[in-house]
Structures are given as structure tokens and as C-alpha cells.
Design an enzyme around this catalytic site. Sequence first.
Site, mmCIF file in Angstrom:
data_model
loop_
_atom_site.group_PDB
_atom_site.id
_atom_site.type_symbol
_atom_site.label_atom_id
_atom_site.label_comp_id
_atom_site.label_asym_id
_atom_site.label_seq_id
_atom_site.Cartn_x
_atom_site.Cartn_y
_atom_site.Cartn_z
ATOM 1 N N GLY A 16 0.805 -1.225 0.000
ATOM 2 C CA GLY A 16 0.000 0.000 0.000
ATOM 3 C C GLY A 16 0.832 1.266 0.000
ATOM 4 N N ASP A 17 0.155 2.394 -0.240
ATOM 5 C CA ASP A 17 0.779 3.721 -0.222
ATOM 6 C C ASP A 17 1.896 3.877 -1.250
ATOM 7 O OD1 ASP A 17 -0.894 4.320 1.936
ATOM 8 O OD2 ASP A 17 0.557 3.516 3.371
ATOM 9 N N GLY A 19 1.622 5.247 -4.114
ATOM 10 C CA GLY A 19 1.472 6.470 -4.924
ATOM 11 C C GLY A 19 0.403 6.270 -5.994
ATOM 12 N N LYS A 20 -0.529 5.346 -5.716
ATOM 13 C CA LYS A 20 -1.607 5.063 -6.690
ATOM 14 C C LYS A 20 -2.419 6.326 -6.982
ATOM 15 C CE LYS A 20 -3.153 1.938 -3.790
ATOM 16 N NZ LYS A 20 -2.074 1.854 -2.809
ATOM 17 N N GLY A 44 -5.893 5.766 1.784
ATOM 18 C CA GLY A 44 -5.605 7.199 1.790
ATOM 19 C C GLY A 44 -4.794 7.467 0.545
ATOM 20 N N HIS A 45 -5.396 8.130 -0.426
ATOM 21 C CA HIS A 45 -4.728 8.372 -1.709
ATOM 22 C C HIS A 45 -4.483 9.869 -1.856
ATOM 23 C CE1 HIS A 45 -6.479 4.371 -3.447
ATOM 24 N NE2 HIS A 45 -5.736 4.200 -2.381
ATOM 25 N N GLN A 228 -5.276 -0.293 -1.362
ATOM 26 C CA GLN A 228 -4.345 -1.222 -0.720
ATOM 27 C C GLN A 228 -3.428 -1.840 -1.800
ATOM 28 O OE1 GLN A 228 -7.975 -1.690 0.408
ATOM 29 N NE2 GLN A 228 -7.284 0.100 1.529
ATOM 30 N N THR A 305 -3.951 7.216 9.092
ATOM 31 C CA THR A 305 -3.838 7.146 10.547
ATOM 32 C C THR A 305 -2.644 7.930 11.105
ATOM 33 O OG1 THR A 305 -2.503 5.144 10.377
ATOM 34 C CG2 THR A 305 -4.882 4.836 10.628
ATOM 35 N N GLY A 306 -1.766 8.428 10.246
ATOM 36 C CA GLY A 306 -0.597 9.173 10.710
ATOM 37 C C GLY A 306 0.495 8.288 11.304
ATOM 38 N N ARG A 307 0.305 6.955 11.270
ATOM 39 C CA ARG A 307 1.321 6.064 11.857
ATOM 40 C C ARG A 307 2.606 6.085 11.022
ATOM 41 N NH1 ARG A 307 -1.660 0.412 11.981
ATOM 42 N NH2 ARG A 307 -2.567 1.263 10.086
ATOM 43 N N PRO A 308 3.792 5.975 11.694
ATOM 44 C CA PRO A 308 5.024 5.872 10.907
ATOM 45 C C PRO A 308 4.990 4.598 10.069
ATOM 46 C CG PRO A 308 5.500 5.862 13.286
ATOM 47 C CD PRO A 308 4.016 5.895 13.129
ATOM 48 N N ARG A 309 5.376 4.713 8.800
ATOM 49 C CA ARG A 309 5.442 3.505 7.965
ATOM 50 C C ARG A 309 6.798 2.852 8.141
ATOM 51 N NH1 ARG A 309 3.245 7.020 2.890
ATOM 52 N NH2 ARG A 309 1.041 7.025 3.404
ATOM 53 N N THR A 418 9.109 11.298 -9.747
ATOM 54 C CA THR A 418 10.283 11.913 -9.121
ATOM 55 C C THR A 418 9.916 13.025 -8.134
ATOM 56 O OG1 THR A 418 10.416 13.434 -10.998
ATOM 57 C CG2 THR A 418 11.716 11.403 -11.151
HETATM 58 P P1 GDP Z 1 -1.503 5.566 -2.310
HETATM 59 O O1 GDP Z 1 -2.229 5.087 -1.108
HETATM 60 O O2 GDP Z 1 -0.897 4.459 -3.112
HETATM 61 O O3 GDP Z 1 -2.316 6.508 -3.175
HETATM 62 O O4 GDP Z 1 -0.267 6.440 -1.767
HETATM 63 P P2 GDP Z 1 -0.319 7.554 -0.603
HETATM 64 O O5 GDP Z 1 -0.940 8.779 -1.144
HETATM 65 O O6 GDP Z 1 -0.882 6.972 0.649
HETATM 66 O O7 GDP Z 1 1.214 7.727 -0.300
HETATM 67 C C1 GDP Z 1 2.117 8.174 -1.265
HETATM 68 C C2 GDP Z 1 2.747 9.485 -0.761
HETATM 69 O O8 GDP Z 1 3.885 9.780 -1.540
HETATM 70 C C3 GDP Z 1 1.818 10.681 -0.914
HETATM 71 O O9 GDP Z 1 2.075 11.586 0.125
HETATM 72 C C4 GDP Z 1 2.235 11.273 -2.256
HETATM 73 O O10 GDP Z 1 1.980 12.678 -2.347
HETATM 74 C C5 GDP Z 1 3.716 11.015 -2.241
HETATM 75 N N1 GDP Z 1 4.330 10.776 -3.558
HETATM 76 C C6 GDP Z 1 3.807 10.167 -4.649
HETATM 77 N N2 GDP Z 1 4.735 10.065 -5.615
HETATM 78 C C7 GDP Z 1 5.850 10.630 -5.127
HETATM 79 C C8 GDP Z 1 7.185 10.803 -5.632
HETATM 80 O O11 GDP Z 1 7.524 10.390 -6.738
HETATM 81 N N3 GDP Z 1 8.092 11.405 -4.817
HETATM 82 C C9 GDP Z 1 7.763 11.840 -3.577
HETATM 83 N N4 GDP Z 1 8.724 12.420 -2.850
HETATM 84 N N5 GDP Z 1 6.540 11.699 -3.062
HETATM 85 C C10 GDP Z 1 5.602 11.086 -3.819
HETATM 86 P P1 IMO Z 2 -3.866 2.597 0.445
HETATM 87 O O1 IMO Z 2 -5.018 2.401 -0.509
HETATM 88 C C1 IMO Z 2 -1.301 0.939 3.574
HETATM 89 C C2 IMO Z 2 -3.109 -2.042 6.205
HETATM 90 C C3 IMO Z 2 -3.236 -1.680 7.667
HETATM 91 C C4 IMO Z 2 -3.097 -3.056 8.291
HETATM 92 C C5 IMO Z 2 -3.840 -3.949 7.305
HETATM 93 C C6 IMO Z 2 -5.292 -4.249 7.710
HETATM 94 O O2 IMO Z 2 -3.711 3.982 0.940
HETATM 95 O O3 IMO Z 2 -2.624 1.998 -0.135
HETATM 96 P P2 IMO Z 2 -7.499 -2.782 7.680
HETATM 97 O O4 IMO Z 2 -7.831 -1.503 8.377
HETATM 98 O O5 IMO Z 2 -7.585 -2.709 6.189
HETATM 99 O O6 IMO Z 2 -8.251 -3.968 8.233
HETATM 100 O O7 IMO Z 2 -5.962 -3.054 8.055
HETATM 101 O O8 IMO Z 2 -3.829 -3.268 6.067
HETATM 102 N N1 IMO Z 2 -3.727 -1.091 5.258
HETATM 103 C C7 IMO Z 2 -3.011 -0.242 4.502
HETATM 104 N N2 IMO Z 2 -1.699 0.021 4.470
HETATM 105 N N3 IMO Z 2 -2.121 1.572 2.709
HETATM 106 C C8 IMO Z 2 -3.450 1.284 2.708
HETATM 107 O O9 IMO Z 2 -4.291 1.754 1.754
HETATM 108 C C9 IMO Z 2 -3.958 0.383 3.672
HETATM 109 N N4 IMO Z 2 -5.197 -0.074 3.955
HETATM 110 C C10 IMO Z 2 -5.027 -0.989 4.916
HETATM 111 O O10 IMO Z 2 -2.213 -0.793 8.065
HETATM 112 O O11 IMO Z 2 -1.754 -3.456 8.286
HETATM 113 MG MG MG Z 3 -2.282 5.444 0.941
#
Ligand code: GDP
Ligand code: IMO
Ligand code: MG
Length: 438
Positions: A16-17, A19-20, A44-45, A228, A305-309, A418
Site C-alpha cells: 500500500g501507499d 502512490g496510486k 488514503g490516496h 491497498q 492514521t498518521g502512523r510511521p510507515r 520523481t
Molecule cells: P496511495 O495510497 O498508493 O495513493 O499512496 P499515498 O498517497 O498513501 O502515499 C504516497 C505518498 O507519496 C503521498 O504523500 C504522495 O503525495 C507522495 N508521492 C507520490 N509520488 C511521489 C514521488 O515520486 N516522490 C515523492 N517524494 N513523493 C511522492
Molecule cells: P492505500 O489504498 C497501507 C493495512 C493496515 C493493516 C492492514 C489491515 O492507501 O494503499 P485494515 O484496516 O484494512 O483492516 O488493516 O492493512 N492497510 C493499509 N496500508 N495503505 C493502505 O491503503 C492500507 N489499507 C489498509 O495498516 O496493516
Molecule cells: Mg495510501
Amino acid sequence: MSQRKENLAILGLQWGDEGKGKLVDILAARYRHVVRFQGGNNAGHTVVVNGQSIALHQVPSGALHASCFLTVGSGVVLNLEVFNQELARLQDRGFDLSDRLLISEKAHLILPHHIALDKWREGATNKSIKIGTTGRGIGPAYEMKAARMGVRMGDLRHPELLADRIRQGYEEVRLRLGAEVGDLPSLEAIVEGLIQTAAPLLRYIGDAQGNLMSAWEKGESILFEGAQATLLDIDHGTYPFVTSSNCSLGGLFTGTGLPPKALKHVVGVAKAYTTRVGAGPFPSELLDETGEKIRQVGREFGTTTGRPRRCGWFDAPVTAHACRTNGVDGLAIMKLDVLDGLPEVGLVTGYRDANGTLTTKLPGCISEWEGLKPEVKMFKGWTTTRGITDMAQLPEEAKVYLEALTEAVEVPIAYLSTGPDRVEGFSWPGTFLAEILD
Ligand code: GDP
Ligand code: IMO
Ligand code: MG
């Protein structure tokens, strides 16, 4: 800008996270429809435009494009209070969705007792495994769906039946939590609250499957937004440390009701390193200064959630597994700039098991992840890639690293990111994504 007919899925390849959200926002300019098909407000996107950041949780990340029609499919679970807040926040920022949003009547609701059960399981007073969930009630909402006790968006059109739809699930949760039920509202209060929260959303509820089907038949372009990622997939992830939906490709079809032939391409999104929030296996995790540096530079703190990844090197076996599971045509490698300035950058190419045997196969059982030692290949670092927008600006060392990464994963790169802003990055010359974006 031209509309494209090659329907495309954007899926996460790690935990997850990746950069989708950023990629969906970029591509949404070329698509008529953007569709969420699973997950809930655990997602959280983040989308960044001109330095302004917007985090989307349940609303599809095409929201910033007035030309985009947004669909929330039947595979999604929804918290209506959060949905209303998201719509209001978007409205405040000038993004009006009032005539371009459809929520599937078959999507399920997340209810207060689902959240209470999720939090109780994750709390200290019971012995269940701590997954480190987002505490948003996602697991229990999907459990209730599978147990045939769920409440669907379409049920909101019949408020007189809601108490009966909710009762059994509600009573089972009360029984389970006993004295620890806390301040869970009464059934009547839940129904009353739901009717009020649902009122502004009733106009958006409809036949999302039928609407998407006719959009597809008319040749309107559709972009599917995964939430996710594959390693959090209930079947193909690091079970039980996963979420409760199918975040990999299969979930797209069950979560929309469209057949596989409605999809042309799959883009898999991965960071140039790896992160994970919550508990569970993470063989390439860096528990040292480098991990901390990546966390700080990459701002690796949860959008929801603001948790450290947790941070670590790019894990090729993990990402290759995700590519195979999803039939990925091209990789979007994100956040390369976060590795700028490191003297060396690592790539996990395999694992050694307790007997010293080298493998690239992911274990199918949680206990077998323990004791796997990553084989890390180190590469010379580079100075800067931040904000670069074409291949010619890419430092030679970064090219070498990316070539090794793509060889190990056996899928070509289609996009390189980038920086967080929409304009920071570029599609890889000669790929289908370059054709779509250029
Ligand atoms: P998602 O859940 O896959 O949509 O990703 P998140 O938005 O949760 O987390 C990705 C984080 O990285 C966000 O804060 C984006 O603004 C940031 N991000 C995305 N692409 C880049 C990148 O190429 N470089 C940097 N520094 N940040 C990026
Ligand atoms: P995006 O779409 C990162 C993780 C939680 C936990 C596990 C189960 O932003 O990539 P849940 O609340 O779904 O039952 O938790 O999945 N988790 C994510 N981690 N990005 C997410 O979504 C997540 N959605 C759930 O941290 O480990
Ligand atoms: Mg996310």
C-alpha cells in the site's frame, strides 16, 4: 485532451501507499470514468497539484478532473459520515461532484459496531493477533457481508427495514464485546444516525454495474483505481496480516461486475523502495538509520492514521509475485527521488531460508516467513532525480539501479515518478502509457 478507450487498472504491488492516487490523478485527465472497486476508508490516496495536497479515502482519485465521472463499485465498503466529509472538503476546494458521482446500490456499509469490533480486537484486553489495522471497521464490514448480515447502500432507500437488516450483526457484536462494549450507540440510535447521514447521499445511489456496463459497451474509457495492494490481498498477501478484500486484479471484476475482457492494460505501482504500515512480514525492512532517513525524506507517515510507515529496500520477489498475480503490463516506479543522495541503494533479489537455501518464492504460510534472510544487492547511489521529467536527466547510477530492478521483476517500467506533484515524473518512452499520456 483526447479520451482513450483502452481501459486501464492501477494496482498497488507492495503493502500500500505506493502512490496510486498520484498516478490515477495524472491518468484521469485522459479517462471518462474513474472507478474504485474494493477497500474503504482504510485507503488514503494523496494527490498534489501546485503544492496543494488532497487526501482521498473513498472518493475516486479522478475527483479533481471535472470531465471525470466517478463510480464507487459494489466491492467497496463505505463509511457515510466520512464520505460526506470528503464531499464537503472537495466542495470547499472547488471540486463539485454533484452530477458526476454514482455509488453502487450493492456496496456495503461500515457501521458503528463494525468499528467497535475492529478496535476491540486491536486493543489490549483480548488475546487476538494484532494486525495493526486502520481501526476503521473494514474487517468486520467485510465479515458481515460474507456472513449475509451486511447492509447495502440500496437498503438505505427502505429506512423502515434498516433496523431488521442491522439487528443480527449488531447483537452478535454486543454479545462478543460484553462489558467492553463501551459507548456503542443503541440499535435505534444507529438507525437514526444512518438515516440522517445517508440523506444527502441517496441521490448518488444507483446501478453502478449497469452504468459501467453501458459505458464500456459505448466505448467510453474507464480507469480502475485499486486500493491497498497485492501483499495486503486477503488471498494473495501475507495472510493474516492483510486487509479483508481482494486488492489484486480479481477484486476488480467482482467489485464492479464487469468481465475481464473490459480491461486492456494493468499498471502496477511500486515505490523505488518498500514500506508497510501495521504488523506482519517485511523481509527487506531497514531498522537502522537508512530506514529512518527514508521515512523522514519520503514523509512515510500514514495518510489515514498518521502512523510511521516501516521502510526497507525494494523487494524484487515481493513485487514480482504481485506482477504475476495481476498480469502487470508496466511498472510505475514512484518516489525515486526519496533515495537521492544515499551513498548506496539496496535491492532484495531473493531470500535465504533457515537451511541457507536461496529462494525467490514467497511462503504460503505465515510461520514460514520467519527466518527468511534477504539477499541484498547494493548499487552506487546518485545525486538527484527530484522533479526530473525526462530520461535524459536521469543520472547513470539511477539507470543502472532501475535496470536491475526491472530485470529482477521481469516487467518493464512504464512510468517514473520523481516528486509528489502531478508534474514531477514522466512516462517511459515507447510504452503504452507514454502513448496514453503524450
Ligand atoms: P496511495 O495510497 O498508493 O495513493 O499512496 P499515498 O498517497 O498513501 O502515499 C504516497 C505518498 O507519496 C503521498 O504523500 C504522495 O503525495 C507522495 N508521492 C507520490 N509520488 C511521489 C514521488 O515520486 N516522490 C515523492 N517524494 N513523493 C511522492
Ligand atoms: P492505500 O489504498 C497501507 C493495512 C493496515 C493493516 C492492514 C489491515 O492507501 O494503499 P485494515 O484496516 O484494512 O483492516 O488493516 O492493512 N492497510 C493499509 N496500508 N495503505 C493502505 O491503503 C492500507 N489499507 C489498509 O495498516 O496493516
Ligand atoms: Mg495510501
